[in-house]
Write a protein that holds these residues in place. Structure first.
Motif, PDB file in Angstrom:
ATOM      1  N   THR A 113       3.497  -1.681  -4.428  1.00 60.94           N
ATOM      2  CA  THR A 113       3.757  -3.156  -3.693  1.00 60.94           C
ATOM      3  C   THR A 113       3.006  -4.311  -4.429  1.00 60.94           C
ATOM      4  O   THR A 113       3.545  -5.353  -4.410  1.00 60.94           O
ATOM      5  CB  THR A 113       3.089  -2.933  -2.269  1.00 60.94           C
ATOM      6  OG1 THR A 113       3.525  -1.836  -1.745  1.00 60.94           O
ATOM      7  CG2 THR A 113       3.652  -4.038  -1.411  1.00 60.94           C
ATOM      8  N   ALA A 176      10.098  -3.844  -3.550  1.00 63.27           N
ATOM      9  CA  ALA A 176       8.919  -4.925  -3.077  1.00 63.27           C
ATOM     10  C   ALA A 176       9.369  -5.946  -3.842  1.00 63.27           C
ATOM     11  O   ALA A 176       9.243  -7.207  -3.276  1.00 63.27           O
ATOM     12  CB  ALA A 176       7.881  -4.379  -3.480  1.00 63.27           C
ATOM     13  N   THR A 222       6.405  -3.422   3.667  1.00 62.15           N
ATOM     14  CA  THR A 222       6.960  -2.700   2.552  1.00 62.15           C
ATOM     15  C   THR A 222       5.987  -1.689   2.081  1.00 62.15           C
ATOM     16  O   THR A 222       6.442  -0.635   1.628  1.00 62.15           O
ATOM     17  CB  THR A 222       7.124  -3.725   1.354  1.00 62.15           C
ATOM     18  OG1 THR A 222       7.649  -4.863   1.954  1.00 62.15           O
ATOM     19  CG2 THR A 222       7.944  -3.468   0.342  1.00 62.15           C
ATOM     20  N   ALA A 223       4.782  -1.866   2.065  1.00 57.37           N
ATOM     21  CA  ALA A 223       3.862  -0.905   1.570  1.00 57.37           C
ATOM     22  C   ALA A 223       3.720   0.297   2.668  1.00 57.37           C
ATOM     23  O   ALA A 223       3.660   1.363   1.910  1.00 57.37           O
ATOM     24  CB  ALA A 223       2.317  -1.525   1.484  1.00 57.37           C
TER      25      ALA A 223
END
Lengths: 302, 313
Positions: A113, A176, A222-223
């Motif tokens: 990320t 990402a 996202t992470a």
């Protein structure tokens, strides 16, 4: 990464909240109450982390020695989950395996990320030919069937945890990058950014004051979701033979052993790691979806 | 349209170039060099030197890269010393089987995932939608090979109706069919969850659009609007997704072929990795990447044909 990232954005796995009700209280507790599933997911992640890292302090077993006299024993009072082909206690193996699995999950989530965020932010902020060049690289990398390279890597090197983390990161930072680029691209033209530029704010100030704080929600989501993918990928990678050398192990390695002994009926070697993997991936995904909803709500309120 | 195609073509060439450079670098970064990898650690210095000369390994690296590329373009992928065959012949034998596996699985994935997502979007937040979402979520959380193992346990060990290995592939048509069911099911089920999820979100987004409201206001039934308008609108993005997911489907095929012993290019690759048969390994990587690139190019072409906005732009 076995499952596709569209690069369009982390689609919510669960029902997106459509009818946005006006919510008065903004406290974390009330938000938590509204996302029972996400809280359950978080609780499961914490529980599995404690199981893997604190468990061995309470449940003492020897997970390095091999004892073939005890190999493949069914569950009993002495070994609640039976023993492995090397005669190690399966419950202890599950704890040790959880450590490397979660380490890879967290490390890949953070590294991929962070790298993707920087790549995407530069592309989106600078724009023009730099943007085009950077994003074509991302497109090109997304078209590569990554697992084939993993097998290639496994046949060349003796893998360490670091190599595995870097390999999975190399295959998972692209979504990402796309996501952050898209956000930065739309934020860059907002009025308040224009105004602060007019007032003489430098690039650094704009990036740190205006862009990053607005992107951070998406980045956290996202992470989280990329952690789930990383754990799945790590399991697949272990199945294909790229795994940490014994006595170190992972849930994917344990599952592979269970599959190798499938026709011998050693179910205790198969189901515990299988359930552990499904549970952690489910938990992380549910948590990510909950965070996604919270971020969307925050954006709606603005 | 034309500029779009040219751009896509250039991108495809770029991907192939990156991959071939990476493959070339790996080939030359092998511990002990390519020749040692082929002749083994006990080979004499003399024979190593001789093979290095005949293989042209003493020339400067860029020259070697050029020669290697030229050979590739001619269809010369090198020679497998382990299997004692030219690599090109091996690839030509095994690749079509994997393409069959991947092709059927992709078609089934779309055929199941798209209608399911459409239905879920239509019935959103009702019990059947929640039940489907939950089961898709669990499928999504399973590694492909675990899915395959569960299928083997259910349909081979518990209820012996299907073979657990696909080694017999290529003997006769009925065997081929029975042998393919489980690998294809394992490869398909995991990806269905992805398409249904995407489709569901797409339907829910589209339902808020003006064109849907207009169509409804004109007296069309919701079902008709769903099939005639929403589905059509979402299909082009499904085609794009098909192209985007192709690398993962091939990666999945690698795992499934190993699990089921299906004699495709994935298994060839896996066995070559156990033997350190580098010419085969690198040939497979190149061919699989090329398949993915061509596949996504076709998907984009289909997208361009289906979506008038791209056709014009």
């Amino acid at each position: 990464m076995l499952r596709p990232g569209t690069g369009i954005g982390p689609e919510p796995l669960l029902a997106p909240v459509e009818d946005v009700q006006p919510r008065r209280s903004r406290g974390a507790l009330s938000a938590a109450r509204q996302h029972k599933l996400a809280v359950a997911g978080l609780a499961a992640v914490v529980a599995l982390t404690l199981f893997s890292f604190v468990g061995p302090l309470l449940y003492h077993t020897n997970e390095t020695a091999t004892n073939l006299l005890l190999a493949n024993r069914a569950p009993s009072a002495a070994h609640p989950l039976g023993t492995s082909p090397e005669g190690r206690d399966e419950l202890g193996q599950l704890m040790v395996g959880g450590q490397s699995t979660l380490e890879v999950g967290f490390a890949v989530a953070i590294l991929s990320t962070a790298f993707g965020m920087i790549w995407g932010a530069v592309a989106g902020y600078v724009g023009g030919i730099v943007d085009a060049a950077l994003m074509r690289v991302v497109d090109a990398l997304l078209a590569i069937p990554f697992l084939f390279f993993v097998v290639l890597l496994a046949s060349i090197t003796t893998p360490t945890l670091l190599i595995i983390v870097l390999a999975i990161t190399a295959a998972s930072w692209q979504s990402a990058a796309r996501l952050v680029r898209g956000e930065v691209l739309s934020l860059r033209t907002r009025d308040y950014v224009e105004v602060s530029r007019q007032f003489g704010a430098g690039h650094v100030q704009v990036i740190f004051r205006h862009l990053l704080p607005n992107v951070i929600g998406t980045v956290v989501v996202t992470a989280t979701l990329s952690m789930a993918d990383a754990i799945l990928t790590y399991a697949a990678v272990a199945f294909l033979g790229l795994s940490v050398p014994p006595p170190a192990t992972s849930w994917g390695d344990l599952l592979t052993t269970g599959i190798d002994n499938l026709f011998d009926g050693y179910w205790w070697q198969l189901w515990p790691p299988a359930i552990a993997i499904v549970l952690i991936v489910l938990a992380v995904n549910v948590l990510g979806d909950g965070l996604h909803d919270m971020v969307e709500h925050r954006l709606d309120r603005r | 349209m034309l500029s779009y195609l040219i751009r896509r073509l250039l991108q495809a060439v770029l991907v192939m170039l990156i991959v071939s450079v990476v493959v070339f670098v790996i080939l030359h970064a092998l511990p002990g060099g390519l020749v040692r990898a082929q002749l083994g650690p006990r080979a004499s210095t003399y024979s190593v030197h001789q093979l290095e000369r005949t293989e042209g390994l003493l020339k400067p690296l860029p020259v070697q890269f050029g020669i290697w590329l030229l050979h590739l373009v001619e269809g010369n992928f090198g020679f497998s010393y382990k299997l004692n065959q030219p690599v090109a012949g091996l690839l030509a034998h095994y690749l079509p089987r994997t393409l069959l596996l991947v092709g059927i699985s992709s078609a089934l994935t779309v055929a199941i995932g798209v209608p399911m997502g459409l239905w879920q979007g239509y019935r959103r937040n009702r019990p059947d939608d929640h039940a489907l979402s939950a089961s898709m979520l669990i499928l999504y959380a399973m590694p492909d090979f675990l899915l395959g193992v569960i299928l083997i346990i259910l349909l081979n060990l518990d209820l012996p109706v299907l073979p657990s290995t696909a080694t017999a592939f290529g003997t006769s048509l009925p065997t081929d069919v029975s042998v393919l069911v489980l690998p294809i099911a394992a490869l398909t089920l995991g990806n269905v969850s992805y398409y249904s999820r995407y489709m569901r979100a797409s339907v829910i987004d589209n339902m808020l659009e003006d064109y849907v409201r207009t169509a409804l206001a004109k007296g069309n039934s919701p079902r008709r609007v769903l099939v005639r308008h929403v589905l059509r609108n979402s299909l082009s993005s499904t085609i794009t997704n098909l192209g985007l997911t192709l690398p993962y489907v091939f990666s999945g095929a690698l795992i499934i072929e190993e699990l089921f012993n299906f004699p495709g290019i994935g298994l060839l690759f896996w066995n070559a990795s156990q033997d350190r048969d580098y010419p085969v390994l690198l040939g497979v990587v190149l061919v699989v990447t090329a398949s993915v690139v061509v596949g996504s190019l076709l998907a984009d072409l289909g997208y361009a044909i289906m979506d008038p906005r791209v056709r014009v732009g």
